[in-house]
Scaffold this active site. Sequence first.
Site, PDB file in Angstrom:
ATOM      1  N   ASP A   7       0.849  -1.194   0.000  1.00  0.00           N
ATOM      2  CA  ASP A   7       0.000   0.000   0.000  1.00  0.00           C
ATOM      3  C   ASP A   7       0.890   1.251   0.000  1.00  0.00           C
ATOM      4  OD1 ASP A   7      -2.341   1.692   0.538  1.00  0.00           O
ATOM      5  OD2 ASP A   7      -1.522   1.831   2.568  1.00  0.00           O
ATOM      6  N   LEU A   8       0.312   2.399  -0.382  1.00  0.00           N
ATOM      7  CA  LEU A   8       1.096   3.637  -0.404  1.00  0.00           C
ATOM      8  C   LEU A   8       0.903   4.491   0.849  1.00  0.00           C
ATOM      9  CD1 LEU A   8       1.110   5.174  -4.016  1.00  0.00           C
ATOM     10  CD2 LEU A   8       3.025   4.295  -2.702  1.00  0.00           C
ATOM     11  N   THR A  41      -2.891   0.508  -4.269  1.00  0.00           N
ATOM     12  CA  THR A  41      -3.297   1.746  -3.635  1.00  0.00           C
ATOM     13  C   THR A  41      -4.656   2.237  -4.117  1.00  0.00           C
ATOM     14  OG1 THR A  41      -2.663   4.098  -3.392  1.00  0.00           O
ATOM     15  CG2 THR A  41      -2.053   3.002  -5.433  1.00  0.00           C
ATOM     16  N   GLY A  42      -5.209   3.196  -3.399  1.00  0.00           N
ATOM     17  CA  GLY A  42      -6.431   3.833  -3.842  1.00  0.00           C
ATOM     18  C   GLY A  42      -6.160   4.970  -4.804  1.00  0.00           C
ATOM     19  N   SER A 235      -4.732   0.243   6.420  1.00  0.00           N
ATOM     20  CA  SER A 235      -6.103   0.726   6.559  1.00  0.00           C
ATOM     21  C   SER A 235      -7.121  -0.291   6.060  1.00  0.00           C
ATOM     22  CB  SER A 235      -6.263   2.058   5.820  1.00  0.00           C
ATOM     23  OG  SER A 235      -7.455   2.707   6.197  1.00  0.00           O
ATOM     24  N   ASN A 237      -9.092  -0.350   3.474  1.00  0.00           N
ATOM     25  CA  ASN A 237      -9.109  -0.722   2.060  1.00  0.00           C
ATOM     26  C   ASN A 237      -8.023  -1.742   1.725  1.00  0.00           C
ATOM     27  OD1 ASN A 237      -7.032   1.206   2.385  1.00  0.00           O
ATOM     28  ND2 ASN A 237      -7.209   1.898   0.276  1.00  0.00           N
TER      29      ASN A 237
END
Length: 292
Positions: A7-8, A41-42, A235, A237
Amino acid sequence: MKLIAIDLDGTLLNTESQISSENADAIRSAQNSGIHVTIATGRAHADVRAICKKAGLVTPVIAANGATTHDENENRLDSIPMDRNTATKALEWLEEHDFYYEVLTDQAIYSPNQGHQLMSIEIDRVLSSNPEESMDRLLRMAEKQYEQTGIVRVPSYRNIPENDEIYNILSLSFDKEKLEMGRAHFQNDEHVAMVISADHNFEMEHPEASKGNALSKLASRLGVTMEETMAIGDSFNDVSMLSKVGHSVAMGNANPAIKEIAKEVTLKNTEHGVAYAIERKLSGLPLENIYA
């Protein structure tokens, strides 16, 4: 371990939204050892590329919370756009209730012209009702949205070109009651998948779009099993991928619920936690759950 998904925000990135040299070096070490590495990532694909370029990293990218996947040469491997009518109804509700929003498409990240004003009004309200709140912290969260690559200002969602594929809708609010109202409104909507990637936001995408599903497809394409895959996140997500892999790692700064889901916990993002996790795994050593 043959594949690592990272993830970022809150994970690979530090508080300045940068990839530290320690994290970048660890990723290159893994790649030099024959391990595939992907960012999950989102954020939008173009934004991720810009961030990785500064750190000298080249990897496949799972973006928009799994709605798009690109290979290391920037070729799109897969995408799951939202139904246009579903997206329009969601945006109409957000606009009616004065929410800041961003619409991630295959062409740009669209943000309303009045978005900055909406966030400023909310920050003023929060500071008035809670003098102990940090203005610097709120301003930093607001500014973070404008640092993304590919932001295009529009009067309204109605000005987004019809031919654009909509992958993700992000909304945020610094007003806790308003934020909870927005999350509750979309939580049980069967036409969208609603995820939370930060304390002050919520995001929507196609019901079949998730980091976990996208990672499963990428692993299969690479000839890797999910049991041979490690995922690192902080998180909600990230839950879809943390729950599917053989090696799940939560950041030291992760939400406590995420630490409960993950099998191991690494250092915080401000302590190069990604580098620590990768280096320990490459050495065949377990992570010391300092923040468990």
